[in-house]
Design a protein around this motif. Structure first.
Motif, PDB file in Angstrom:
ATOM      1  N   LEU A  31       0.849  -1.185   0.000  1.00  0.00           N
ATOM      2  CA  LEU A  31       0.000   0.000   0.000  1.00  0.00           C
ATOM      3  C   LEU A  31       0.888   1.239   0.000  1.00  0.00           C
ATOM      4  N   VAL A  32       0.562   2.188  -0.871  1.00  0.00           N
ATOM      5  CA  VAL A  32       1.337   3.413  -1.016  1.00  0.00           C
ATOM      6  C   VAL A  32       0.459   4.603  -0.683  1.00  0.00           C
ATOM      7  N   LEU A  33       0.968   5.518   0.133  1.00  0.00           N
ATOM      8  CA  LEU A  33       0.258   6.751   0.428  1.00  0.00           C
ATOM      9  C   LEU A  33       0.871   7.891  -0.367  1.00  0.00           C
ATOM     10  N   VAL A  34       0.029   8.802  -0.812  1.00  0.00           N
ATOM     11  CA  VAL A  34       0.483  10.078  -1.350  1.00  0.00           C
ATOM     12  C   VAL A  34       0.098  11.126  -0.320  1.00  0.00           C
ATOM     13  N   ASP A  35       1.119  11.702   0.356  1.00  0.00           N
ATOM     14  CA  ASP A  35       0.959  12.534   1.543  1.00  0.00           C
ATOM     15  C   ASP A  35       0.412  11.682   2.688  1.00  0.00           C
ATOM     16  N   VAL A  81       1.809  -0.451   4.599  1.00  0.00           N
ATOM     17  CA  VAL A  81       2.230   0.774   3.908  1.00  0.00           C
ATOM     18  C   VAL A  81       3.734   0.696   3.701  1.00  0.00           C
ATOM     19  N   THR A  82       4.130   0.398   2.478  1.00  0.00           N
ATOM     20  CA  THR A  82       5.554   0.203   2.174  1.00  0.00           C
ATOM     21  C   THR A  82       6.234   1.475   1.696  1.00  0.00           C
ATOM     22  N   HIS A  83       5.471   2.368   1.077  1.00  0.00           N
ATOM     23  CA  HIS A  83       6.034   3.609   0.543  1.00  0.00           C
ATOM     24  C   HIS A  83       5.057   4.752   0.783  1.00  0.00           C
ATOM     25  N   ILE A  84       5.613   5.936   1.017  1.00  0.00           N
ATOM     26  CA  ILE A  84       4.824   7.166   1.096  1.00  0.00           C
ATOM     27  C   ILE A  84       5.513   8.186   0.190  1.00  0.00           C
ATOM     28  N   VAL A  85       4.759   8.753  -0.728  1.00  0.00           N
ATOM     29  CA  VAL A  85       5.287   9.792  -1.612  1.00  0.00           C
ATOM     30  C   VAL A  85       4.701  11.114  -1.140  1.00  0.00           C
ATOM     31  N   VAL A  86       5.557  12.057  -0.762  1.00  0.00           N
ATOM     32  CA  VAL A  86       5.062  13.313  -0.219  1.00  0.00           C
ATOM     33  C   VAL A  86       5.240  14.437  -1.239  1.00  0.00           C
ATOM     34  N   THR A  87       4.228  15.299  -1.308  1.00  0.00           N
ATOM     35  CA  THR A  87       4.319  16.450  -2.200  1.00  0.00           C
ATOM     36  C   THR A  87       5.284  17.482  -1.634  1.00  0.00           C
ATOM     37  N   VAL A 139      13.898   8.748   0.737  1.00  0.00           N
ATOM     38  CA  VAL A 139      14.435   8.431  -0.591  1.00  0.00           C
ATOM     39  C   VAL A 139      14.342   9.718  -1.392  1.00  0.00           C
ATOM     40  N   ARG A 140      15.490  10.308  -1.691  1.00  0.00           N
ATOM     41  CA  ARG A 140      15.524  11.603  -2.370  1.00  0.00           C
ATOM     42  C   ARG A 140      15.565  11.413  -3.882  1.00  0.00           C
ATOM     43  N   HIS A 141      14.744  12.178  -4.579  1.00  0.00           N
ATOM     44  CA  HIS A 141      14.672  12.097  -6.034  1.00  0.00           C
ATOM     45  C   HIS A 141      15.016  13.453  -6.638  1.00  0.00           C
ATOM     46  N   ASP A 142      15.693  13.422  -7.756  1.00  0.00           N
ATOM     47  CA  ASP A 142      16.043  14.637  -8.485  1.00  0.00           C
ATOM     48  C   ASP A 142      15.629  14.458  -9.940  1.00  0.00           C
ATOM     49  N   VAL A 179       2.111  14.388  -7.722  1.00  0.00           N
ATOM     50  CA  VAL A 179       2.240  12.941  -7.882  1.00  0.00           C
ATOM     51  C   VAL A 179       1.111  12.459  -8.777  1.00  0.00           C
ATOM     52  N   ALA A 180       1.470  11.814  -9.885  1.00  0.00           N
ATOM     53  CA  ALA A 180       0.482  11.264 -10.818  1.00  0.00           C
ATOM     54  C   ALA A 180       0.320   9.773 -10.534  1.00  0.00           C
ATOM     55  N   VAL A 181      -0.935   9.332 -10.476  1.00  0.00           N
ATOM     56  CA  VAL A 181      -1.249   7.942 -10.136  1.00  0.00           C
ATOM     57  C   VAL A 181      -2.197   7.376 -11.189  1.00  0.00           C
ATOM     58  N   ASP A 182      -1.837   6.228 -11.734  1.00  0.00           N
ATOM     59  CA  ASP A 182      -2.677   5.543 -12.711  1.00  0.00           C
ATOM     60  C   ASP A 182      -3.793   4.800 -11.978  1.00  0.00           C
TER      61      ASP A 182
END
Length: 265
Positions: A31-35, A81-87, A139-142, A179-182
């Motif tokens: 399960l992934v959360l966005v914020d 909840v394995t990943h959380i992507v934050v805005t 996890v930092r993304h550029d 964050v775009a989610v299909d």
């Protein structure tokens, strides 16, 4: 992917009821959360973890609105909840991180720098280090090079799922991202605080004065924010059948997204 729309923090500015729109996405990798909205620790210690801003935004601080409670209602555990992507790292977006200490937290490198090594007076005042005291697995993304619907830089988060894309939209904060989610038959573009109200994009609906003032007061780069809003306005006027543009705090957009998600099931 199945997308659940959660309100993880009812708030109210003068003349403007608000939500904290969080996505819970069922993927093949957990399960992934966005914020994450406000969390249980924010409710237990609002003065320490949220600070004085709580008197302005007046969060409900209801345990039933936390992401932890709501995913349990859906049949999941915190460990799922394995990943959380934050805005971005504002308090109303990351307060719930501590409820999922094992999750990997994805963020732009620029936002991590702004939150952990603030360089401006605004950055020093807006971020609550106490909300990160559990030392989340960042996890930092550029994102560079890849385009996504007219935005010059984006990164497909393939380590999570092919249907998740991090799209930098700086302006509200230094490293703010969408964050775009299909969602299967359409994409959901969660724009965080790139805008507060649909009237900002359609230029017709009245935007409450409190939101217009708040947007300008807390913007890291108002010109960048406006440029992203112009592009989002073009997107929103386009293929609405296959792209739903939402922000973090508008109740009407939240309810429309939740209704569309439920009708698709």
């Amino acid at each position: 992917m199945k997308v659940h729309h959660l309100n993880c923090g009812t708030m109210r500015l003068p003349g403007a009821p608000l939500v904290c729109h969080v996505l819970a996405v069922e993927t093949g990798n957990g399960l992934v959360l966005v914020d994450s909205g406000f969390g249980t620790k924010d409710i237990a210690e609002p003065a320490r973890r949220i600070g004085g801003i709580r008197h302005l935004i007046r969060p409900a601080l209801d345990l039933r609105e936390t992401a932890l409670h709501q995913i349990r209602q859906l049949g999941f555990r915190a460990e799922d909840v394995t990943h959380i992507v934050v805005t971005h790292f504002d308090a109303d977006h990351v307060g719930g991180l501590a409820d999922f200490p094992d999750a990997r937290v994805h963020v732009t490198a620029a936002e991590a720098r702004g939150a952990l090594s603030p360089a401006t007076r605004l950055e020093k005042g807006r971020y609550r280090r106490t909300q990160l005291s559990h030392h989340p697995k960042l996890v930092r993304h550029d994102p560079t090079g890849e385009q996504w619907r007219g935005f010059a830089a984006a990164e497909q988060l393939t380590e999570i799922d092919d249907g998740l894309v991090l799209v930098p939209m700086p302006g509200h904060t230094r490293g703010h991202a969408a964050v775009a989610v299909d969602a299967g038959d359409h994409w959901v573009l969660h724009c965080g605080d790139a805008f507060y109200h649909p009237g900002t994009l359609d230029r017709a609906t009245h935007v409450p004065a409190s939101l217009r003032i708040q947007e300008r007061l807390v913007a890291h780069d108002i010109k960048a924010l406006r440029a992203n809003q112009d592009r989002l306005a073009e997107l929103r006027e386009g293929d609405q059948a296959h792209l739903m543009v939402v922000c973090a705090h508008d109740p009407a957009l939240f309810e429309a997204a939740r209704a569309r998600g439920e009708s698709a099931r």
